[in-house]
Design an enzyme around this catalytic site. Sequence first.
Site, PDB file in Angstrom:
ATOM      1  N   SER A 287       0.849  -1.087   0.197  1.00  0.00           N
ATOM      2  CA  SER A 287       0.288   0.342   0.186  1.00  0.00           C
ATOM      3  C   SER A 287       0.968   1.492  -0.104  1.00  0.00           C
ATOM      4  O   SER A 287       1.766   1.197   0.006  1.00  0.00           O
ATOM      5  CB  SER A 287      -0.763   0.108   1.401  1.00  0.00           C
ATOM      6  OG  SER A 287      -0.303   0.650   2.874  1.00  0.00           O
ATOM      7  N   ASP A 288       0.528   2.274  -0.014  1.00  0.00           N
ATOM      8  CA  ASP A 288       0.735   3.146   0.073  1.00  0.00           C
ATOM      9  C   ASP A 288       0.822   4.414   1.665  1.00  0.00           C
ATOM     10  O   ASP A 288       0.701   3.268   2.060  1.00  0.00           O
ATOM     11  CB  ASP A 288       0.364   5.198  -1.100  1.00  0.00           C
ATOM     12  CG  ASP A 288       1.190   6.053  -1.309  1.00  0.00           C
ATOM     13  OD1 ASP A 288       2.618   5.785  -0.727  1.00  0.00           O
ATOM     14  OD2 ASP A 288       1.282   6.441  -2.057  1.00  0.00           O
ATOM     15  N   PHE A 289       1.270   4.600   1.944  1.00  0.00           N
ATOM     16  CA  PHE A 289       1.659   5.617   3.164  1.00  0.00           C
ATOM     17  C   PHE A 289      -0.197   6.044   3.353  1.00  0.00           C
ATOM     18  O   PHE A 289      -0.144   6.713   3.510  1.00  0.00           O
ATOM     19  CB  PHE A 289       2.137   6.894   2.556  1.00  0.00           C
ATOM     20  CG  PHE A 289       2.654   7.020   4.354  1.00  0.00           C
ATOM     21  CD1 PHE A 289       4.174   6.937   4.401  1.00  0.00           C
ATOM     22  CD2 PHE A 289       2.149   8.057   5.557  1.00  0.00           C
ATOM     23  CE1 PHE A 289       4.996   7.498   6.196  1.00  0.00           C
ATOM     24  CE2 PHE A 289       2.551   8.130   6.213  1.00  0.00           C
ATOM     25  CZ  PHE A 289       3.421   8.510   7.163  1.00  0.00           C
ATOM     26  N   GLY A 291      -2.455   3.677   3.225  1.00  0.00           N
ATOM     27  CA  GLY A 291      -4.007   3.711   2.344  1.00  0.00           C
ATOM     28  C   GLY A 291      -4.373   2.908   2.432  1.00  0.00           C
ATOM     29  O   GLY A 291      -5.561   2.977   2.436  1.00  0.00           O
TER      30      GLY A 291
END
Length: 764
Positions: A287-289, A291
Amino acid sequence: MKKFSNRSIVFVFLMVIATMTLQAQKAPQDMNRFIDNLMKKMTLEEKIGQLNLPVSGEITTGQAKSSDVAQKIRTGQVGGLFNLKGVEKIKDVQKLAVKESRLGIPLLFGMDVVHGYETVFPIPLGLACTWNMAAIQQSARIAATEASADGISWTFSPMVDISRDARWGRASEGSGEDPFLGGEIAKAMVKGYQGNSMANKNEIMACVKHFALYGAAEAGRDYNTVDMSRNRMYNEYLLPYKAAIEAGAGSVMVSFNEINGVPATANKWLLTELLRNQWGFNGFVVSDFTGISEMVNHGIGDLQTVSARALNAGTDMDMVSDGFIGTIKKSIQEGKVSEETVNTACRRILEAKYKLGLFDDPYKYCDVKRPAKEIYTPEHRAIARKIAAESFVLLKNEKNTLPLRKQGTIAVVGPLANTRSNMPGTWSVAARLDKSASLVEGLQEVLGKKANVVYAKGSNLMEDAAYEERATTFGRSLNRDNRTSKELLDEALKVSANADVIIAALGESSEMSGESSSRSNLDMPDVQRTLLKELLKTGKPVVLVLFTGRPVVLTWENEHVPAILNVWFGGSEAAYAISDVLFGDANPSGKLTMTFPQNVGQLPLYYSHKNTGRPLSEGHWFEKFRSNYLDVSNDPLYPFGYGLSYTTFKYSNVSLSSATMNSNGELTASVTVTNTGNREGSEVVQLYLRDLVGSITRPVKELKGFNKITLKAGESKEVSFKITPELLKFYNEDLQFVCEPGDFDVMIGGNSRDVETAHFTLNP
């Protein structure tokens, strides 16, 4: 010396090939056997722990923090860390995992090594403007060498999002608006980071981001909704991601946006059906930060619900949200997630560590002697300087104002003239900001005693102090001057009074582009425009050195300023590279990879648009009941592929090897390019195709090839492109990748607007 017969040589060669084939077949079996044995020893909690990626060191995005990281490492609840800088620190943390956790599973160490490590290259949008795949790959290779020397095994790069709306700040991190060019750059970056197999100590794992469609956020506002048809996805946005996967990228990062009403982080069609089933991706997805936890705000469930949805969809690793380690065990108990799903995700993380060689040597990237020898070296800096010069785009050069002479007095004026910290550009998280020379310092060093360089700030970045503060975060302050705008301007005019030429260093600060740096107005900031107007009134030659991380509106500047050199943010060696180009030691050859609009109301604006049923007639500015504006023409200010040189190039008519092509054949399109100026220069020869009649509507032109050539003054060269049915394919209404018979235009030129055209027919 013993002689060998040809038969013996052939036998030895065949034995070597057989051995290599056996090893290639054996390697996956060895990996599977090793991971099978390891996973049999792991508890469910330890498996979930491998899916957890907390942040460590400097926080460079978002606001979340994970606490008690060390204790989580000891108990096997961490699979990796990111943004921890320094090989000594990383080695200590790796020891914690290897020596103090029950199973000694090593950690991944990631970082946003986006366009260089301590040797910083131009921002990715600038790198793309070189159109030089060898240089782009070399920049990634050097970045991998330096990052790996400092303990990093994984980079969150390349960012391959297509962006056609300059309001979106993260356009600076990508390669521009075109999927064909973006795909070529994606392959070069992955190859540069990962090498052939990630087996060597200076090769690290790439992470393709942001999957998918992140660059198409509505209104150019970061993190915003994306909504488009599958057909548009496949034909216009997905190619660079697919190219990176085919190049062997080891990991993929999910985007923040939603797709078809489902956030990408929990989008099973995207992460399982498309990425894995259709494209065959076998790496892991992160995932992104935050996310995962952010999906609560999207309104699709609480943390437990969204964590389960993400894991079930195909997100393998949770960056910072603590959703997996905090809720997945409960979801298994409630039957919302299967243990097999956890096993699959865990296996993918372990496979990545195995492929990086971390199980053989957890300290592979922890040689404390490497940084001094391999980071920010003179060799790396020299290459970065050369590549930076190649990325600059000469937008205007009236009456050959450039190059300048190394003589007299040169006034350097502007809020970006004497700042070190802004030179590397956004997302240069490992850079030592005090090491980069400012433009003034670079000019003084390059010119020495040949010319006198004088300086004045001239203005602040903008009149609004609060806006300037928002635009100069992460240590990139311009040290706002508390004098009035008039006092700053008066000083600049006084300094410039005795100058022979004025270099105006204006535009964006480095953090006016990048993440969470969307802009609704792309004009030159107010006080900078006033400063530029007053400098022009002096009657002296003015060169605008434009710093920017995106296309901006330069309609007024293009009309009034004699010379405009777009230098993007050129990295740690930018000041020297700018000096090289300004004084003619390097001839600019950069070509735009995003269209520059006349005003922000034209956005999104891109060259490969489709016709409407009522297109504007060629050569017309406005026609009633046609697709146009009342107040501005449809034309861009500077088209895709545009860029001037200190020399000039002439193109011949396009020659085709045949006027027809069969569906299993090919033809060659050729053009002769002549350097008609008086100095050597490089030109990017660009091939565009148009499918004139299709089963669905097709763009007015699409980039399908390019070749960067260097010609001496007066020299001519024939440049040829092979056109195959593969270049003519597109996704039809049923998302079948097809090549349809019919008529095609072939266009070749120095930009997407100025082309020579020929025609051919593809037979059934």
